[in-house]
Design a protein around this motif. Structure first.
Motif, PDB file in Angstrom:
ATOM      1  N   ARG A 204       0.826  -1.205   0.000  1.00 52.26           N
ATOM      2  CA  ARG A 204       0.000   0.000   0.000  1.00 52.26           C
ATOM      3  C   ARG A 204       0.860   1.255   0.000  1.00 52.26           C
ATOM      4  O   ARG A 204       0.544   2.248  -0.666  1.00 52.26           O
ATOM      5  N   ARG A 230      -6.303   7.184   1.054  1.00 48.19           N
ATOM      6  CA  ARG A 230      -6.125   5.862   1.654  1.00 48.19           C
ATOM      7  C   ARG A 230      -7.274   4.928   1.285  1.00 48.19           C
ATOM      8  O   ARG A 230      -7.067   3.740   1.018  1.00 48.19           O
ATOM      9  N   ILE A 233      -6.890   3.812  -2.416  1.00 47.12           N
ATOM     10  CA  ILE A 233      -5.785   2.861  -2.566  1.00 47.12           C
ATOM     11  C   ILE A 233      -6.152   1.512  -1.963  1.00 47.12           C
ATOM     12  O   ILE A 233      -5.913   0.459  -2.558  1.00 47.12           O
ATOM     13  N   GLN A 234      -6.758   1.535  -0.795  1.00 50.91           N
ATOM     14  CA  GLN A 234      -7.083   0.290  -0.098  1.00 50.91           C
ATOM     15  C   GLN A 234      -8.154  -0.508  -0.821  1.00 50.91           C
ATOM     16  O   GLN A 234      -8.029  -1.726  -1.019  1.00 50.91           O
ATOM     17  N   GLU A 238      -5.220  -1.385  -4.479  1.00 51.61           N
ATOM     18  CA  GLU A 238      -4.500  -2.497  -3.878  1.00 51.61           C
ATOM     19  C   GLU A 238      -5.077  -3.838  -4.332  1.00 51.61           C
ATOM     20  O   GLU A 238      -4.344  -4.814  -4.494  1.00 51.61           O
TER      21      GLU A 238
END
Length: 254
Positions: A204, A230, A233-234, A238
């Motif tokens: 990450r 975040r 991305i998470q 990801e």
């Protein structure tokens, strides 16, 4: 004497996000040194060896979302090799800092992928620079920022399962540019068949959002922007990157 890993018999490289990272790996045999008669006591190595040459292209990629889109790149990552029937000694591995070249014309690109035309709608959309305070400047011809990266490379893990860690060293938000057929290391073959499974893996913290389009207001606070970064991305990026971002297999049967 081994032949090279024939490209005709190798599986196609798997690059899940080729605009973000494109990877290829090639094997070239190391030719034994022929000594003059008076140096016959200097025997060439008895173990077949193959030099591995790596091509990596780092760039930026857009990802569409329900109400807009984001652009992302990589701050770093890990290249991991799993080897059956051989090993790569530490002393033969690439290490140190290297400047990434930035292709300026289509023929310079190791992937030979077409450069996007400036008339593309992508160049007409306003975007927010997540590393600055306002809209971005005019992009270069291929849609990438006009700068290069310095990539720091370290190596670790065992000779049978080596790994190389790539990190941006120049202070840029993400890696941008390419390494073209750089010697990664020398593979010493111990048994046949020999297999090399190369994967480029990211965590990450290696993923960086560089631009957003139509997702939120340019005057959003830094704290809110960090939380949204975040989450994107998470929950989105990801998932696309697991268990690896790119993969190359090499097979040598003698």
């Amino acid at each position: 004497m081994p032949s090279s890993f024939s490209p005709l018999s190798q599986p196609e490289p798997e690059n899940k996000c080729p605009d973000c990272l494109y990877m290829t790996l090639a094997g070239i045999p190391v030719q034994p040194v022929e000594h003059p008669d008076y140096l016959e006591f200097l025997q060439p190595f008895s173990t077949p060896q193959i030099d591995l040459y790596l091509t990596l292209q780092f760039s930026h990629q857009w990802e569409s979302l329900p109400k807009g889109r984001v652009q992302f790149g990589l701050k770093g990552g890990a290249l991991r090799l799993r080897i059956e029937g051989g090993e790569i000694p530490y002393e033969s591995r690439i290490m140190g800092s290297m400047e990434l070249g930035v292709p300026t014309v289509e023929t310079d690109s190791p992937t030979n992928r077409p450069i996007r035309d400036r008339t593309s709608p992508e160049f007409d959309l306003p975007t927010l620079d997540l590393q600055g305070n306002g809209a971005t400047g005019q992009p270069s011809l291929n849609g990438e920022p006009n700068h290069y990266s310095i990539c720091h490379i370290t190596t670790k893990v065992t000779e049978e399962n080596p790994a190389w860690i790539f990190e941006e060293e120049r202070g840029q938000p993400v890696l941008n540019g390419w390494l073209n057929q750089v010697k990664l290391g020398t593979l010493s073959i111990s048994t046949l068949p020999c297999r090399v499974d190369a994967t480029f893996e990211v965590s990450r913290r290696d993923i960086c959002l560089t631009h957003v389009d139509r997702l939120w207001s340019p005057d959003i606070s830094r704290n809110k922007r960090a939380v949204l970064d975040r989450l994107i991305i998470q929950q989105l990026l990801e998932r696309k990157f697991k268990p690896y971002l790119s993969r190359v297999e090499l097979h040598y049967d003698g």
